[in-house]
Design a protein around this motif. Structure first.
Motif, PDB file in Angstrom:
ATOM      1  N   LYS A 136       0.795  -1.077  -0.058  1.00 31.16           N
ATOM      2  CA  LYS A 136      -0.099  -0.044  -0.017  1.00 31.16           C
ATOM      3  C   LYS A 136       0.904   1.190  -0.039  1.00 31.16           C
ATOM      4  N   ILE A 137       1.937   1.355   0.597  1.00 29.88           N
ATOM      5  CA  ILE A 137       2.805   2.475   1.121  1.00 29.88           C
ATOM      6  C   ILE A 137       3.404   2.775  -0.387  1.00 29.88           C
ATOM      7  N   GLY A 138       3.970   1.591  -1.067  1.00 31.99           N
ATOM      8  CA  GLY A 138       4.600   1.629  -2.316  1.00 31.99           C
ATOM      9  C   GLY A 138       3.633   2.027  -3.275  1.00 31.99           C
ATOM     10  N   LEU A 139       2.554   1.815  -3.424  1.00 32.81           N
ATOM     11  CA  LEU A 139       1.536   2.102  -4.385  1.00 32.81           C
ATOM     12  C   LEU A 139       1.229   3.752  -4.146  1.00 32.81           C
ATOM     13  N   LEU A 140       1.106   4.077  -3.013  1.00 29.54           N
ATOM     14  CA  LEU A 140       0.713   5.422  -2.797  1.00 29.54           C
ATOM     15  C   LEU A 140       1.750   6.626  -2.994  1.00 29.54           C
ATOM     16  N   SER A 141       3.148   5.963  -2.862  1.00 23.85           N
ATOM     17  CA  SER A 141       4.117   6.741  -3.155  1.00 23.85           C
ATOM     18  C   SER A 141       4.792   6.718  -4.626  1.00 23.85           C
ATOM     19  N   GLY A 142       4.018   5.671  -5.171  1.00 21.83           N
ATOM     20  CA  GLY A 142       4.441   5.463  -6.451  1.00 21.83           C
ATOM     21  C   GLY A 142       5.899   4.745  -6.837  1.00 21.83           C
ATOM     22  N   ASN A 143       6.312   4.317  -5.764  1.00 20.79           N
ATOM     23  CA  ASN A 143       7.621   3.373  -5.959  1.00 20.79           C
ATOM     24  C   ASN A 143       7.430   1.801  -5.592  1.00 20.79           C
ATOM     25  N   LEU A 144       6.714   1.213  -6.387  1.00 27.10           N
ATOM     26  CA  LEU A 144       6.500  -0.107  -6.227  1.00 27.10           C
ATOM     27  C   LEU A 144       7.554  -1.021  -6.409  1.00 27.10           C
ATOM     28  N   ASN A 145       8.176  -1.770  -5.469  1.00 25.78           N
ATOM     29  CA  ASN A 145       9.462  -2.406  -5.800  1.00 25.78           C
ATOM     30  C   ASN A 145       8.815  -3.913  -5.991  1.00 25.78           C
ATOM     31  N   ALA A 146       9.718  -4.781  -6.882  1.00 23.28           N
ATOM     32  CA  ALA A 146       9.528  -6.166  -7.373  1.00 23.28           C
ATOM     33  C   ALA A 146       9.746  -6.695  -6.082  1.00 23.28           C
ATOM     34  N   SER A 147      10.565  -6.580  -5.251  1.00 23.66           N
ATOM     35  CA  SER A 147      10.883  -7.316  -4.115  1.00 23.66           C
ATOM     36  C   SER A 147       9.599  -7.306  -2.957  1.00 23.66           C
ATOM     37  N   THR A 148       8.826  -6.350  -3.218  1.00 24.40           N
ATOM     38  CA  THR A 148       7.454  -6.430  -2.273  1.00 24.40           C
ATOM     39  C   THR A 148       6.401  -7.248  -2.928  1.00 24.40           C
ATOM     40  N   VAL A 149       6.594  -7.456  -4.225  1.00 28.28           N
ATOM     41  CA  VAL A 149       5.568  -8.408  -4.913  1.00 28.28           C
ATOM     42  C   VAL A 149       6.204  -9.761  -4.715  1.00 28.28           C
ATOM     43  N   SER A 150       7.216  -9.775  -4.718  1.00 31.73           N
ATOM     44  CA  SER A 150       7.946 -11.267  -4.200  1.00 31.73           C
ATOM     45  C   SER A 150       7.710 -11.757  -3.180  1.00 31.73           C
ATOM     46  N   ARG A 151       7.850 -10.680  -1.946  1.00 32.20           N
ATOM     47  CA  ARG A 151       7.367 -11.051  -0.575  1.00 32.20           C
ATOM     48  C   ARG A 151       6.016 -11.354  -0.607  1.00 32.20           C
ATOM     49  N   LEU A 152       5.376 -10.735  -1.373  1.00 31.62           N
ATOM     50  CA  LEU A 152       3.648 -10.726  -1.173  1.00 31.62           C
ATOM     51  C   LEU A 152       3.324 -12.215  -1.778  1.00 31.62           C
ATOM     52  N   ARG A 153       4.059 -12.724  -2.665  1.00 35.21           N
ATOM     53  CA  ARG A 153       3.945 -14.074  -3.071  1.00 35.21           C
ATOM     54  C   ARG A 153       4.581 -15.041  -2.212  1.00 35.21           C
ATOM     55  N   ASP A 154       5.185 -14.846  -1.531  1.00 35.40           N
ATOM     56  CA  ASP A 154       5.904 -15.811  -0.493  1.00 35.40           C
ATOM     57  C   ASP A 154       4.956 -15.930   0.774  1.00 35.40           C
ATOM     58  N   ALA A 155       4.331 -14.596   1.084  1.00 39.55           N
ATOM     59  CA  ALA A 155       3.242 -14.758   2.329  1.00 39.55           C
ATOM     60  C   ALA A 155       2.116 -15.322   1.625  1.00 39.55           C
TER      61      ALA A 155
END
Length: 136
Positions: free
Chosen positions: A83-102
């Motif tokens: 959410k913070i990455g989307l709101l700030s416009g800085n969505l990292n690929a690592s966040t998406v990877s961590r989301l997949r792991d979760a």
């Protein structure tokens, strides 16, 4: 070294009061073989190894519930980072990877129906966000 008297050592023979005997006061009993002779036996195995492994595999329900709660909290933290990455416009690929792991970690059950229902809702939200990101 022998010290006699106030002046230190004296050279000489032992005093006459010393009595020496040939018997030592210690004697071993006559060597007779014992009536009971046991052969050497290999140590017994500690029960059945399968039973020991099964005992190690048994989980405590409280521990399983704690791990499930931690997985749920971890997934919520990753969702917050997304959410913070989307709101700030800085969505990292690592966040998406961590989301997949979760999402993969949320598949196991805790044994508590209420907790499992909450975890399934978190899992659904994680899958929706992955689909939005085009990664699912």
């Amino acid at each position: 070294m022998r010290i006699n008297g106030p002046n230190g050592t004296t050279l000489g023979s032992p005093t006459a009061n010393t009595r020496r005997t040939n018997s030592s006061g210690f004697a071993l009993p006559d060597a007779t073989p014992s009536a009971e002779v046991r052969p050497a036996v290999a140590p017994k195995a500690a029960a059945n190894i399968d039973a020991l492994l099964a005992m190690q595999g048994i989980e405590d329900p409280v521990e399983r519930r704690k791990r499930s709660v931690q997985r749920g909290k971890g997934a919520l933290d990753v969702l917050d980072d997304l959410k913070i990455g989307l709101l700030s416009g800085n969505l990292n690929a690592s966040t998406v990877s961590r989301l997949r792991d979760a999402a993969a970690n949320l598949k196991s059950t805790s044994g508590d129906p209420g907790l499992d229902a909450v975890l399934s809702e978190i899992e659904l939200r994680v899958e929706v966000e992955l689909a939005k990101a085009g990664q699912f």
